[in-house]
Design an enzyme around this catalytic site. Structure first.
Site, PDB file in Angstrom:
ATOM      1  N   ARG A  17       0.855  -1.187   0.000  1.00  0.00           N
ATOM      2  CA  ARG A  17       0.000   0.000   0.000  1.00  0.00           C
ATOM      3  C   ARG A  17       0.893   1.241   0.000  1.00  0.00           C
ATOM      4  O   ARG A  17       2.024   1.195   0.522  1.00  0.00           O
ATOM      5  CB  ARG A  17      -0.889   0.026   1.252  1.00  0.00           C
ATOM      6  N   HIS A  23      -2.126   1.089  -9.366  1.00  0.00           N
ATOM      7  CA  HIS A  23      -2.725   0.088  -8.467  1.00  0.00           C
ATOM      8  C   HIS A  23      -3.398  -1.016  -9.298  1.00  0.00           C
ATOM      9  O   HIS A  23      -4.603  -1.250  -9.197  1.00  0.00           O
ATOM     10  CB  HIS A  23      -3.735   0.737  -7.508  1.00  0.00           C
TER      11      HIS A  23
END
Ligand code: NDP
Ligand code: OXD
Length: 308
Positions: free
Chosen positions: A223, A271
């Site tokens: 992340r 992402h």
């Protein structure tokens, strides 16, 4: 008894098709068309609505549509309702492809070749054999384990670092914070596949970069908040790091003008390392629902005290 899906609409339509085929007796609704909130027993979401406990009084299970759950505020899911993350095989398959691509790109100097092509430079680069490039994976969970299994085929010496001890054939495994320096000192390409928790936020920082061999490189598929951006840019600047492939950022999308966009030693992807596959995800969700009805243990159930 209805299942409500609240995430990407296009993929939601695919979910609807698989539910209609495999569980015709389970009504399926796509957010924001929720129907009677009292009918909703199962919620599948990337980011759930804020007031789920009051809006859906008969909710029994909440699923994260992804493998990670940090995008959920766990306090809004009442403690008696299990929170389940996605363990379907499509996420691992696509993650394995992405990390293999990123590790090979760093190992075989792809960022240099891209820069050379832009400058119209024809210059060969000495090839380091895979057996002399050590790859270390932080987080040996469902994804980290799948990744090291595949990387083995290329002949890289493999290391892994995890909270609890692991034994994986051909992988030198370390466990716990006290072993992190030893793991880092032997890692030329570092892959972060940790969940984002209070313990792992900011773990990719100046101290960690200083413990890697000079010129090591980084793949962050965990992340964005794992990475301390200023420390990372400074490490690239002074050559402590030689390059990075970053699939995650904070915030997402990465804002216009952010230094990562144009940095010659950074490859950014949106992402997109892996993606939940609707057909296998629907099978996983149906299996968890069936187990829940039988009062069994639920695969992928999030341990709220650990945060993942
Ligand atoms: P898992 O929960 O299966 O694995 C997480 C691993 O990290 C576990 O082995 C766990 O150890 C370890 N871990 C957790 N906290 C620590 C810590 N403080 N120190 C050391 N090790 C720790 O998760 P997944 O493998 O399914 O997913 C990992 C993460 O990947 C997700 O949380 C998400 O953030 C990210 N992800 C990113 C995607 C992308 O497209 N970029 C897609 C999917 C996931 P233990 O065995 O002791 O529990
Ligand atoms: C996930 C993700 O957690 O896509 O599945 O990041």
């Amino acid at each position: 008894m209805t299942l409500l899906y609240k995430a990407n609409m296009v993929r939601g339509a695919e979910w609807a098709g698989f539910f209609a085929e495999r569980a015709p007796d389970l009504p399926f609704r796509l957010w924001p068309d929720i129907g009677d909130p009292a009918d909703i027993r199962y919620l599948v979401a990337w980011v759930p609505p804020d007031d789920i406990a009051t809006t859906f009084p008969n909710l029994e299970l909440v699923f994260s549509v992804g493998a990670g759950v940090d995008q959920f505020d766990p306090s809004i899911v009442p403690p008696h309702i299990p929170l389940v993350r996605m363990l379907e095989p499509g996420i691992a398959e696509t993650m394995v492809e992405y990390v293999s691509m990123a590790v090979l790109a760093l190992h075989r100097d792809l960022l240099h070749f891209i820069a050379q092509q832009k400058a119209q430079v024809w210059r060969e680069i000495w090839i380091t054999p895979a057996k002399r490039r050590r790859v270390g994976v932080m987080g040996l969970g469902q994804l980290g384990q799948a990744v090291v299994e595949r990387l083995r085929a290329f002949g890289f010496p493999l290391l892994g670092w995890n909270r609890s001890p692991r034994e994986i054939d051909g992988v030198t495994c370390y466990a716990g914070m006290e072993t992190l320096p030893e793991f880092l000192a032997q890692t030329d390409i570092l892959v972060c596949l940790l969940p984002l928790t209070d313990e792992t936020r900011g773990i990719l920082n100046a101290d960690l970069f200083a413990r890697l061999p000079r010129g090591a490189s980084l793949v962050n598929v965990g992340r964005g908040p794992h990475l301390v951006e200023a420390d990372f840019l400074a490490a690239l600047e002074r050559g402590a790091l030689s390059g990075a492939v970053l699939d995650v950022a904070e915030p997402e999308p990465l804002p216009a003008g952010h230094p990562f966009w144009s940095h010659p030693r950074i490859l950014v992807t949106p992402h997109n390392a892996s993606m939940t596959r609707p057909d296998t995800a629907v099978d996983f969700v149906l299996d968890v629902i069936a187990r829940h009805r039988r009062g069994e243990e639920l695969p992928g159930r999030v341990d709220r005290s650990r945060g993942y």
